[in-house]
Motif scaffolding. Structure first.
Motif, PDB file in Angstrom:
ATOM      1  N   ASN A 196     -10.271  20.585  18.299  1.00 18.36           N
ATOM      2  CA  ASN A 196      -9.343  20.181  18.405  1.00 18.36           C
ATOM      3  C   ASN A 196      -8.070  20.744  17.506  1.00 18.36           C
ATOM      4  OD1 ASN A 196      -6.971  17.998  17.516  1.00 18.36           O
ATOM      5  ND2 ASN A 196      -7.044  17.651  19.454  1.00 18.36           N
ATOM      6  N   PRO A 197      -7.174  20.847  17.063  1.00 19.56           N
ATOM      7  CA  PRO A 197      -6.411  21.561  16.056  1.00 19.56           C
ATOM      8  C   PRO A 197      -6.492  20.405  14.233  1.00 19.56           C
ATOM      9  CG  PRO A 197      -4.879  22.140  17.853  1.00 19.56           C
ATOM     10  CD  PRO A 197      -6.680  21.469  18.454  1.00 19.56           C
ATOM     11  N   ILE A 198      -6.408  19.374  14.811  1.00 21.72           N
ATOM     12  CA  ILE A 198      -5.376  18.368  14.415  1.00 21.72           C
ATOM     13  C   ILE A 198      -7.349  17.392  13.827  1.00 21.72           C
ATOM     14  CG2 ILE A 198      -5.039  15.938  14.406  1.00 21.72           C
ATOM     15  CD1 ILE A 198      -2.869  17.584  14.570  1.00 21.72           C
ATOM     16  N   VAL A 199      -8.097  17.499  14.294  1.00 21.65           N
ATOM     17  CA  VAL A 199      -9.399  17.049  13.862  1.00 21.65           C
ATOM     18  C   VAL A 199      -9.923  18.586  12.909  1.00 21.65           C
ATOM     19  CG1 VAL A 199     -12.008  16.433  14.935  1.00 21.65           C
ATOM     20  CG2 VAL A 199      -9.938  15.304  15.796  1.00 21.65           C
ATOM     21  N   SER A 200      -9.490  19.893  13.022  1.00 21.61           N
ATOM     22  CA  SER A 200     -10.453  21.107  12.704  1.00 21.61           C
ATOM     23  C   SER A 200      -9.619  21.043  11.635  1.00 21.61           C
ATOM     24  CB  SER A 200     -10.139  22.039  13.654  1.00 21.61           C
ATOM     25  OG  SER A 200     -10.264  23.549  12.876  1.00 21.61           O
ATOM     26  N   ALA A 201      -8.370  20.098  11.114  1.00 21.26           N
ATOM     27  CA  ALA A 201      -8.057  20.695  10.502  1.00 21.26           C
ATOM     28  C   ALA A 201      -8.240  19.190   9.165  1.00 21.26           C
ATOM     29  CB  ALA A 201      -6.042  20.177  10.166  1.00 21.26           C
ATOM     30  N   ALA A 202      -8.847  17.871   9.600  1.00 18.79           N
ATOM     31  CA  ALA A 202      -9.406  16.726   8.570  1.00 18.79           C
ATOM     32  C   ALA A 202     -11.230  17.102   8.293  1.00 18.79           C
ATOM     33  CB  ALA A 202      -9.378  16.097   9.555  1.00 18.79           C
ATOM     34  N   LEU A 203     -12.032  17.693   9.017  1.00 17.73           N
ATOM     35  CA  LEU A 203     -13.188  18.761   8.853  1.00 17.73           C
ATOM     36  C   LEU A 203     -12.799  19.985   7.488  1.00 17.73           C
ATOM     37  CD1 LEU A 203     -14.644  18.306  12.016  1.00 17.73           C
ATOM     38  CD2 LEU A 203     -15.159  17.279  10.795  1.00 17.73           C
ATOM     39  N   ALA A 204     -12.341  19.944   7.523  1.00 15.80           N
ATOM     40  CA  ALA A 204     -11.562  21.056   6.734  1.00 15.80           C
ATOM     41  C   ALA A 204     -11.711  21.007   5.013  1.00 15.80           C
ATOM     42  CB  ALA A 204     -10.532  22.669   6.884  1.00 15.80           C
ATOM     43  N   ASP A 205     -11.145  19.657   5.562  1.00 16.02           N
ATOM     44  CA  ASP A 205     -10.098  18.243   4.212  1.00 16.02           C
ATOM     45  C   ASP A 205     -10.776  17.552   4.539  1.00 16.02           C
ATOM     46  OD1 ASP A 205      -9.569  17.903   1.764  1.00 16.02           O
ATOM     47  OD2 ASP A 205      -7.727  17.278   2.061  1.00 16.02           O
ATOM     48  N   PRO A 206     -12.190  16.635   4.287  1.00 16.69           N
ATOM     49  CA  PRO A 206     -12.630  15.669   4.423  1.00 16.69           C
ATOM     50  C   PRO A 206     -12.322  14.748   3.624  1.00 16.69           C
ATOM     51  CG  PRO A 206     -14.433  17.548   4.215  1.00 16.69           C
ATOM     52  CD  PRO A 206     -13.779  17.982   4.184  1.00 16.69           C
ATOM     53  N   GLU A 207     -12.515  14.241   2.442  1.00 15.57           N
ATOM     54  CA  GLU A 207     -12.307  13.932   1.194  1.00 15.57           C
ATOM     55  C   GLU A 207     -11.374  13.045   1.243  1.00 15.57           C
ATOM     56  OE1 GLU A 207     -14.133  15.254  -2.797  1.00 15.57           O
ATOM     57  OE2 GLU A 207     -13.456  17.434  -1.323  1.00 15.57           O
ATOM     58  N   PRO A 208     -10.131  13.229   1.866  1.00 13.25           N
ATOM     59  CA  PRO A 208      -9.358  11.990   2.226  1.00 13.25           C
ATOM     60  C   PRO A 208      -9.868  11.450   2.479  1.00 13.25           C
ATOM     61  CG  PRO A 208      -8.337  14.121   1.986  1.00 13.25           C
ATOM     62  CD  PRO A 208      -9.534  14.712   1.804  1.00 13.25           C
ATOM     63  N   TYR A 209     -10.780  11.083   3.725  1.00 14.16           N
ATOM     64  CA  TYR A 209     -10.931   9.982   4.934  1.00 14.16           C
ATOM     65  C   TYR A 209     -12.190   9.748   4.026  1.00 14.16           C
ATOM     66  CZ  TYR A 209      -8.399  12.716   8.479  1.00 14.16           C
ATOM     67  OH  TYR A 209      -7.483  13.190   8.963  1.00 14.16           O
ATOM     68  N   MET A 210     -12.462   9.687   3.089  1.00 19.19           N
ATOM     69  CA  MET A 210     -13.762   8.719   2.492  1.00 19.19           C
ATOM     70  C   MET A 210     -13.325   7.522   1.989  1.00 19.19           C
ATOM     71  SD  MET A 210     -16.167  12.597   0.777  1.00 19.19           S
ATOM     72  CE  MET A 210     -16.775  11.273  -0.106  1.00 19.19           C
ATOM     73  N   THR A 211     -14.020   6.689   1.975  1.00 18.03           N
ATOM     74  CA  THR A 211     -13.630   5.067   1.219  1.00 18.03           C
ATOM     75  C   THR A 211     -14.597   5.147   0.058  1.00 18.03           C
ATOM     76  OG1 THR A 211     -15.324   3.995   2.638  1.00 18.03           O
ATOM     77  CG2 THR A 211     -12.235   4.215   3.465  1.00 18.03           C
ATOM     78  N   GLN A 212     -15.567   6.098   0.472  1.00 18.12           N
ATOM     79  CA  GLN A 212     -16.861   5.344  -0.252  1.00 18.12           C
ATOM     80  C   GLN A 212     -18.535   6.411  -0.466  1.00 18.12           C
ATOM     81  OE1 GLN A 212     -18.037   1.287  -1.085  1.00 18.12           O
ATOM     82  NE2 GLN A 212     -19.348   1.646   1.054  1.00 18.12           N
ATOM     83  N   PHE A 213     -18.677   6.759  -1.206  1.00 18.18           N
ATOM     84  CA  PHE A 213     -20.225   7.257  -1.284  1.00 18.18           C
ATOM     85  C   PHE A 213     -21.027   6.907  -1.463  1.00 18.18           C
ATOM     86  CE2 PHE A 213     -17.629  10.500  -4.082  1.00 18.18           C
ATOM     87  CZ  PHE A 213     -18.726  10.997  -4.739  1.00 18.18           C
ATOM     88  N   ARG A 214     -22.013   7.047  -1.644  1.00 19.59           N
ATOM     89  CA  ARG A 214     -23.174   7.282  -2.580  1.00 19.59           C
ATOM     90  C   ARG A 214     -24.550   7.776  -2.863  1.00 19.59           C
ATOM     91  NH1 ARG A 214     -27.049   2.567  -1.895  1.00 19.59           N
ATOM     92  NH2 ARG A 214     -26.435   1.521   0.259  1.00 19.59           N
TER      93      ARG A 214
END
Length: 360
Positions: free
Chosen positions: A69-87
């Protein structure tokens, strides 16, 4: 290499797996993932976030393939804005090796919005349980999986279920189960015996199976999915226990998502009226509205008529009423009744319901 090791689905609720009377469960942490990574570098973080986000898209949409899916593919190319936290966390693996684990959480709002923009469905956290009867034939002999033995096999089964967001419920393996179903009966794949043994659990889906590990390490499995009076046979094989569990789990996830996921396409909403009784106080009313608006298939629940403990709600739907009924049947909090005993209502309604406010 980054290796996804398990999905954090804590609220698959161990209690749900141990209770013999759960037909559905709320799947928690649908938007979280864990991965084993090589380092804490920026490139590895981005690569790991993309892999984890793809797993989240798959689990929330109920679709096996989302990358095309092109919308999902674009999100996977730039995933960091989707992140709320990581550790990061240091763990010890099963073989004693030191591992660096990356834990990530993603924004439910952004994930859902991306799926909707891409025309993909959203499968909410309220999901039907699957009762699993499984016997494994290994070097230790034939044993029920989920009892005291076969812990490694049980962990692999649970990991595959968590990968797709399938709620797995294991039998209690108490005296009643022992008298109702033996290892040999399950090994013979007797559907009649399994149906009888499963009656006390009241789950909408049953997965019965047998798996064998050969001396070469190869796994072979035979499965039957039971839903109502219907049954479907599935065979699987692979070099690992995860390989042998993936086909039946993928089938169950695909089938459930087809019934319970919602495609919220703009302009597709419709309205319907239902009558609800058993609303004795404001707390009951607030719980009812919160419950209904928490279902993926309902956008809004608006009160249009109220008389003592009865009311009429206008439901703004993202799908049809038949799908609403499927959701309501999962937990028994809003039970379908008849018009008998209800007051004369000022507007025609689609159905009559009784609010119980609790899970059956």
């Amino acid at each position: 290499m980054i290796q996804i090791i398990r999905v954090l689905v804590a609220a698959f609720a161990i209690s749900a797996a141990l209770s013999g009377h759960v037909a559905a469960a709320i799947v928690g942490n649908l938007y979280d993932e864990e991965l084993v990574v090589e380092s804490q570098s920026r490139d590895v973080l981005k690569q790991g976030a993309a892999k984890a986000l793809e797993r989240v898209f798959i689990r929330v949409s109920g679709r096996r393939q989302v990358r095309d899916n092109p919308i999902v593919s674009a999100a996977l190319a730039d995933p960091e804005p989707y992140m709320t936290q990581f550790r990061y966390q240091r763990n010890r693996s099963a073989d004693g090796a030191d591992e660096l684990v990356l834990k990530l959480s993603f924004s439910p709002r952004q994930v859902n919005a991306t799926l909707q923009s891409g025309g993909l469905p959203i499968w909410s956290a309220n999901r039907p349980a699957v009762l699993v009867w499984l016997v494994a034939d290994t070097v230790d002999g034939r044993q029920f999986v989920g009892a005291e033995a076969s812990a490694d096999i049980m962990a692999a089964l649970q990991a595959e279920a968590e990968r797709r967001g399938v709620v797995v419920q294991m039998p209690l393996f108490d005296l009643a189960d022992s008298s109702n179903l033996s290892v040999n009966q399950l090994w013979q794949m007797s559907e009649e015996d399994v149906r009888l043994a499963s009656a006390r659990y009241s789950t909408p889906f049953i997965l019965m199976g047998r798996v064998t590990q050969f001396s070469t390490g190869q796994w072979v499995g035979s499965w039957v999915v039971l839903q109502g009076d219907q049954s479907l046979r599935i065979d699987s094989d692979g070099l690992t226990d995860s390989d042998v569990f993936a086909p039946p789990i993928d089938y169950l996830a695909d089938m459930q998502a087809a019934s319970y996921s919602v495609s919220a396409v703009a302009g597709s909403s419709s309205n319907t009226l239902i009558h609800v009784s058993g609303i004795n106080d404001f707390a009951s009313y607030a719980s009812l509205v919160t419950y209904l608006e928490g279902l993926a298939v309902i956008q809004h629940a608006n009160t249009v008529w109220l008389d003592k403990d009865e009311l009429i709600l206008e439901l703004v739907l993202k799908d049809d009423m038949e799908k609403v009924k499927r959701f309501l049947s999962l937990d028994g909090r809003l039970l379908e009744t008849t018009a008998d005993g209800a007051k004369a209502v000022p507007r025609p309604v689609r159905g009559y319901y009784q609010w119980s406010g609790r899970h059956l």
